[in-house]
Design a protein around this motif. Structure first.
Motif, PDB file in Angstrom:
ATOM      1  N   GLN A  26      -9.121  -6.581   4.085  1.00  0.00           N
ATOM      2  CA  GLN A  26      -9.590  -5.602   3.113  1.00  0.00           C
ATOM      3  C   GLN A  26      -8.501  -5.163   2.158  1.00  0.00           C
ATOM      4  O   GLN A  26      -7.344  -5.057   2.533  1.00  0.00           O
ATOM      5  CB  GLN A  26     -10.068  -4.343   3.846  1.00  0.00           C
ATOM      6  N   ARG A  27      -8.917  -4.873   0.943  1.00  0.00           N
ATOM      7  CA  ARG A  27      -7.946  -4.361  -0.004  1.00  0.00           C
ATOM      8  C   ARG A  27      -8.154  -2.885  -0.299  1.00  0.00           C
ATOM      9  O   ARG A  27      -7.256  -2.221  -0.780  1.00  0.00           O
ATOM     10  CB  ARG A  27      -8.060  -5.128  -1.310  1.00  0.00           C
ATOM     11  N   ARG A  28      -9.347  -2.378  -0.044  1.00  0.00           N
ATOM     12  CA  ARG A  28      -9.629  -1.010  -0.457  1.00  0.00           C
ATOM     13  C   ARG A  28      -9.714  -0.092   0.753  1.00  0.00           C
ATOM     14  O   ARG A  28     -10.311  -0.430   1.764  1.00  0.00           O
ATOM     15  CB  ARG A  28     -10.924  -0.971  -1.243  1.00  0.00           C
ATOM     16  N   VAL A  29      -9.120   1.094   0.597  1.00  0.00           N
ATOM     17  CA  VAL A  29      -9.002   1.990   1.744  1.00  0.00           C
ATOM     18  C   VAL A  29     -10.355   2.537   2.182  1.00  0.00           C
ATOM     19  O   VAL A  29     -10.640   2.677   3.366  1.00  0.00           O
ATOM     20  CB  VAL A  29      -8.048   3.142   1.404  1.00  0.00           C
ATOM     21  N   LEU A  30     -11.230   2.833   1.216  1.00  0.00           N
ATOM     22  CA  LEU A  30     -12.535   3.395   1.573  1.00  0.00           C
ATOM     23  C   LEU A  30     -13.335   2.423   2.438  1.00  0.00           C
ATOM     24  O   LEU A  30     -13.966   2.814   3.421  1.00  0.00           O
ATOM     25  CB  LEU A  30     -13.333   3.719   0.307  1.00  0.00           C
ATOM     26  N   SER A  31     -13.299   1.122   2.044  1.00  0.00           N
ATOM     27  CA  SER A  31     -14.050   0.152   2.844  1.00  0.00           C
ATOM     28  C   SER A  31     -13.434   0.017   4.227  1.00  0.00           C
ATOM     29  O   SER A  31     -14.144  -0.253   5.194  1.00  0.00           O
ATOM     30  CB  SER A  31     -14.128  -1.211   2.179  1.00  0.00           C
ATOM     31  N   ARG A  88      -6.997   6.243  -3.495  1.00  0.00           N
ATOM     32  CA  ARG A  88      -8.041   5.236  -3.558  1.00  0.00           C
ATOM     33  C   ARG A  88      -7.506   3.896  -3.993  1.00  0.00           C
ATOM     34  O   ARG A  88      -8.249   3.018  -4.369  1.00  0.00           O
ATOM     35  CB  ARG A  88      -9.122   5.677  -4.558  1.00  0.00           C
ATOM     36  N   TRP A  89      -6.210   3.776  -3.920  1.00  0.00           N
ATOM     37  CA  TRP A  89      -5.666   2.539  -4.498  1.00  0.00           C
ATOM     38  C   TRP A  89      -5.952   1.323  -3.628  1.00  0.00           C
ATOM     39  O   TRP A  89      -6.393   1.420  -2.526  1.00  0.00           O
ATOM     40  CB  TRP A  89      -4.156   2.613  -4.677  1.00  0.00           C
ATOM     41  N   ASP A  90      -5.591   0.188  -4.198  1.00  0.00           N
ATOM     42  CA  ASP A  90      -5.669  -1.046  -3.442  1.00  0.00           C
ATOM     43  C   ASP A  90      -4.585  -1.036  -2.383  1.00  0.00           C
ATOM     44  O   ASP A  90      -3.502  -0.538  -2.607  1.00  0.00           O
ATOM     45  CB  ASP A  90      -5.424  -2.243  -4.374  1.00  0.00           C
ATOM     46  N   VAL A  91      -4.897  -1.615  -1.271  1.00  0.00           N
ATOM     47  CA  VAL A  91      -3.922  -1.657  -0.196  1.00  0.00           C
ATOM     48  C   VAL A  91      -2.886  -2.721  -0.496  1.00  0.00           C
ATOM     49  O   VAL A  91      -3.211  -3.860  -0.787  1.00  0.00           O
ATOM     50  CB  VAL A  91      -4.649  -1.986   1.127  1.00  0.00           C
ATOM     51  N   ARG A 147       0.865  -3.566   6.725  1.00  0.00           N
ATOM     52  CA  ARG A 147       0.478  -2.682   5.642  1.00  0.00           C
ATOM     53  C   ARG A 147       1.637  -1.813   5.240  1.00  0.00           C
ATOM     54  O   ARG A 147       2.428  -1.408   6.076  1.00  0.00           O
ATOM     55  CB  ARG A 147      -0.657  -1.748   6.096  1.00  0.00           C
TER      56      ARG A 147
END
Lengths: 219, 484, 313
Positions: A26-31, A88-91, A147
């Motif tokens: 995953q790249r996005r923290v919310l997901s 909300r940034w990209d990981v 990460r």
């Protein structure tokens, strides 16, 4: 009927492994947080099916506890944290995602190998899932290492605990209730402390990049 | 009420009270009172054990035998003396603006809660509760390490949390495997998580499961002991927190983690019948001694240096317990006791020294003897004690460990001697200019608490010359339990 | 006799139905985009139009260029013939198993890339390069999917696999779940669907599949379009055969065909809807992300095989 239930548990185990890889990619923290909630849900479902097959009452309670804690409460806390910290940034990852996935496969093979002799000895109805649980633990561990932001490390830690809970369910039909309550309490307090931490870190450094936290060395 | 219950309830109540009142000026004194109450309760408990032998409590959920009784008393004693030390130390820190009233409340209540978790871990019979207590002990101290809110302390606390959390998760997996092995053998009606039940059936536990379980348990609890290569969090966490916390972390929590490892080793040895567990512990212990000794040379911060010294001593103890046999086990247990006492004494002296100089960097602390002979002598004596100078107790235990090593593992002896020698040279050469010579430190606004330092050093000296009868008996009995 | 008949309908059905499947997918996409769409028979009208036009060829074209559309059509037809669409009673199946199927797809891919490069334009070469990139990574993924399925069926012959999964009592195979997910990803990549390639694009720099057939016109273009729809049909029926095989007849008797045909139609309808939904909800990936996409597919396939070995199912 029982064989179908056992296959269902195996299916949930496979789904858990898939979610562990999905979190790794995953790249996005919310997901990431949503995937964690989904993982919790899978563990709850698997625990309920095992409870039904083996007629162990306390597994129902522990499934309920997991549902309340790991599917509802902790993801809610994490969402609030994300909103307040405005992250909300990209990981960012330390090694790129395809290499991470390849190393992940090696870890899965390693975990399966390690767990194979134990699965043969296990008297549980779903012995093969111990290997999958161990693989999920190792994958979450790798997620923590690769990460460079604080929040995915936290989620990796929580995912590792999820996988361990699943290992307990599949290998030994859960642990005694008092131990499970203690573990749940620990996890809850841990999340609170981590939340407090993230605030302190973001106040101090204006960012949650772990690279800021690498200055303590001897020189 | 049974003294065991009192021992556990007193810090819990203390935590609650201090959560409300900790920021008041008398909060410090309340802390001392509760710690003293806990100490008294444990003294009564010990007296009862001396009279009656091992004790169960609360439907076998708690168990005190010769292995953990002296650890319980040690923990409460050092908890008490550290609370005495905290009084002037935290007062000065507050006046210098490094602590706010809210954080004082957090500090005192978490301190009592931390004591509770350690005592719970030491007295419980249930392997699952042992895990919960170890994790809880980590959680209570995480916020304490970062209480100064400097970037360095935040980093230290984060590392501490993450690395110890990961380690503890491995220990949880080990506990699950242990439970799995136990379920197959222990019949219905008996709790398979109780150590006493497991100890009774340890020869029937499945070796394959137990060997994998022990590996995970050693890696997991070993992270908390500070064994190399899992020790990265230790120097940071012990150096960046307030000094009383460094003292209890170095002196007490490492002991509790090692105690957990020992309990698991007893079960594994019974299940496997070979020296697998022992060899693992020897390997990790030796590695820790060497890594710590050579890392000591490069340290500039005094508390980091002494935390590496803790890693080295814990490695030495792990090595001793790994070797097994009555003498090595006896030496390991003695070392646990004297190391806790001398390391905390050193930290007390270091804490006041750093406060006098305004910095923890060793180059900036000079000539303590001129301004404050008590702190100077405290630091010097403490350093000599921890380095293993006779007639202090550490010399006795190190001597016993080395002679056992010469008998059982001759190839390891030069490595151990090398590690101990390098540590001696490094630490002594750094401490000597700090104590003697031209001074640059100032007086403290409040009298430093030096009673704890000399009390501990006195005890270590006594243990070096004479071990009381009941202590001797416990060590021998515990050595037999550990076996190997 | 029934064998020949069964093989016959297995060849004729794709030829007739493949454009309709394509039309259905485009129709659902149009509905999801709130347009009224061109109807499910639009591809047939397109084929009719193209067959009635003259084929214009570049002067630099070699005989390979004229020959490739027929070769491609033949390959896809053979691929469709060996995948059990309506019944598993296929005499041609013994000539080619799952691995040979992948080989057929590879053969088609090689020739279309060569034909694209044949004319010598920049876009053709670019399309050929991209097609080879996608195919190079999708092929191992497809192979792992087929291996997972054949581990369950104990044979690489597609008919045996279908019989193993369909006609034994119902069981959930976790390895097939992973293989299914991998198959979906490969499906999207190989058939040039969003998120790998937009089939409706007119921007040459973003094309993969369209760039390959840029130079064709008239009957050659008709054959290439038909081949593309046959490939879609082949992949769809392959997916049905591996993962949803209930309803496929064992012998081509009229009674079993009466069950097989509607179930096939239903499943294809469903697949068309799902494909259209996936295409509408995804954005096209940038080209350098495509290897990641396919690496994920490969990964899922490998995990499927590993779970089979671990869990025994």
């Amino acid at each position: 009927m029982t064989t179908l239930s056992i296959q269902l548990v195996n299916l949930f185990a496979a789904f858990l492994l898939m979610l562990a890889f999905a979190m790794l990619a995953q790249r996005r923290v919310l997901s990431l947080v949503n995937l964690y909630a989904l993982q919790g849900l899978t563990v709850v479902a698997a625990t309920t099916v095992v409870a039904h097959v083996t007629h162990q009452q306390h597994l129902y309670y522990s499934a309920g506890l997991t549902l309340a804690l790991k599917v509802c409460f902790i993801p809610w806390i994490l969402h609030r944290l994300i909103k307040r910290l405005n992250v909300r940034w990209d990981v960012e990852t330390l090694i790129n995602i395809p290499s991470t996935m390849l190393v992940g496969i090696v870890l899965v093979v390693f975990a399966f190998n390690l767990a194979l002799p134990i699965s043969k000895l296990s008297s549980s109805v779903v012995p093969g899932t111990l290997g999958i649980a161990l693989a999920c633990v190792l994958l979450s561990f790798m997620m923590m290492i690769t990460r460079s932001k604080a929040l995915p490390q936290v989620i990796g830690f929580l995912a590792m605990e999820n996988a361990l809970f699943f290992a307990a369910t599949s290998a030994t039909y859960g642990m005694p209730m008092v131990v499970e309550l203690g573990i749940a309490l620990d996890v809850l307090v841990g999340v609170f402390i981590l939340g407090v931490f993230l605030f302190q870190i973001s106040e101090q450094f204006e960012s949650l990049d772990i690279h800021h936290l690498e200055n303590l060395k001897e020189d | 009420m049974s003294p065991l219950v009192l021992v556990l309830i007193s810090p819990l109540v203390g935590a609650l009270v201090l959560a409300l009142l900790g920021q008041r000026p008398y909060g410090r004194d309340i802390n001392v009172v509760f710690s003293f109450a806990t100490f008294l309760a444990s003294a009564f408990l010990t007296a009862r054990i001396v009279a009656n032998g091992s004790v169960f409590a609360l439907d076998q959920q708690f168990f005190i035998d010769s292995l953990n009784v002296f650890l319980v008393t040690l923990t409460t004693l050092i908890g008490f003396t550290t609370s005495i030390f905290s009084r002037p130390y935290m007062r000065i820190e507050e006046e210098r603006g490094k602590m706010s009233p809210n954080r004082m409340r957090l500090y005192f209540s978490m301190y009592q809660l931390f004591n509770f978790c350690m005592l719970l871990a030491l007295t419980t019979n249930n392997m699952g509760i042992l895990w919960v207590a170890m994790e809880a002990a980590t959680l209570t101290t995480v916020l304490l390490v970062s209480v100064y809110r400097t970037p360095a302390s935040l980093e230290a606390a984060w590392k501490y949390f993450i690395l110890c959390g990961v380690g503890i998760a491995q220990a949880l997996f080990g506990t699950i495997l242990l439970y799995m092995a136990a379920q197959r053998v222990i019949g219905e009606g008996r709790n398979p998580m109780l150590w006493t039940n497991l100890n009774a059936v340890k020869f029937h536990l499945n070796p394959v499961i137990m060997s994998l379980a022990f590996v995970f348990l050693l890696v997991g609890y070993g992270t908390k002991v500070g064994l190399a290569p899992l020790h990265n969090w230790l120097p940071d966490a012990h150096a960046e927190g307030p000094t009383p916390i460094s003292a209890v972390l170095s002196g007490l929590l490492l002991n509790v983690a090692l105690y957990a490892v020992i309990r698991c080793k007893v079960l594994t040895d019974g299940a496997l019948g070979n020296h697998f567990a022992g060899y693992l512990m020897i390997g990790f212990g030796l590695l820790s001694v060497l890594v710590a000794a050579f890392s000591l040379l490069r340290q500039k911060d005094i508390k980091r240096m002494f935390s590496y010294s803790s890693i080295e001593h814990m490695g030495l103890m792990t090595f001793a317990f790994g070797m097994g046999g009555p003498i090595a086990n006896f030496a390991g247990l003695l070392h646990m006791t004297v190391h806790a006492l001398s390391k905390s004494a050193v930290f007390y002296a270091v804490g006041h020294a750093a406060q006098k100089a305004g910095s923890q960097i060793m180059d900036q602390i000079r000539g303590l003897m001129k301004i404050s002979p008590t702190v100077g002598w405290g630091l010097m004596m403490g350093t000599l004690a921890i380095l293993g100078m006779p007639p202090f107790g550490v010399f006795a235990s190190e001597f016993l460990i080395l002679t056992s090593a010469m008998r059982q593992l001759p190839w390891a002896t030069p490595l151990l001697l090398l590690g101990l020698g390098v540590a001696f040279a490094a630490i002594f050469s750094r401490v000597q200019p700090m104590v003697f010579g031209e001074t640059n430190v100032k007086r403290l606004p409040h009298a430093p608490a030096l009673l704890p330092v000399f009390l501990h050093l006195g005890l270590v000296l006594m243990l070096g010359l004479y071990i009381p009868g009941y202590l001797n008996t416990w060590f021998l009995q515990a050595a037999k339990i550990i076996g190997g | 006799m029934t064998k020949v008949f069964s093989q016959f309908i297995s060849i004729v059905t794709p030829i007739l139905l493949a454009p309709m499947l394509l039309g259905w997918v485009n129709q659902v996409r149009a509905w999801l985009a709130n347009r009224s769409g061109a109807g499910i028979f639009q591809p047939y009208r397109m084929l009719h139009k193209l067959f009635n036009k003259d084929s214009v060829m570049a002067s630099t074209a070699s005989p390979l260029f004229r020959f490739v559309p027929y070769l491609m059509f033949g390959c896809m037809l053979l691929a469709n013939a060996i995948i059990p669409t309506l019944s598993t009673d296929l005499p041609l199946a013994s000539a080619a198993d799952a691995i040979a199927l992948v080989g057929l797809f590879a053969l088609a891919r090689i020739f279309i890339s060569l034909a694209a490069m044949d004319i010598g334009t920049a876009f053709g070469t670019m399309g050929a390069r991209r097609e080879m990139l996608v195919g190079f990574l999708a092929e191992p993924a497809l192979l792992t999917v087929l291996f997972s399925a054949s581990l369950i069926g104990q044979s690489t012959s597609l008919t045996t696999i279908v019989e193993a999964v369909a006609h034994k009592h119902f069981a959930i195979y976790p390895s097939l779940v992973f293989a299914g997910m991998a198959f979906i990803l490969v499906f999207l990549a190989e058939n040039s669907r969003v998120p790998v390639d937009n089939p409706a694009t007119h921007l040459e720099l973003t094309m993969i599949h369209e760039a390959l057939i840029l130079e064709y016109s008239g009957r050659h273009l008709a054959l290439m379009e038909w081949t593309a729809s046959l490939k879609l049909f082949a992949y769809s029926t392959l997916g049905i055969a591996l993962f949803l095989p209930w309803g496929i007849a064992q012998k081509a008797t009229p009674s079993s065909l009466l069950v097989a045909l509607p179930s096939l139609a239903l499943k294809l309808t469903l697949i068309g809807v799902v494909l259209a939904v996936v295409e509408t909800f995804s954005a096209k990936l940038r080209i350098f992300r495509v290897p990641e996409f396919l690496a994920t597919a490969f990964l899922l396939g490998v995990i499927g095989m590993l779970t089979h070995i671990l869990l025994g199912t």
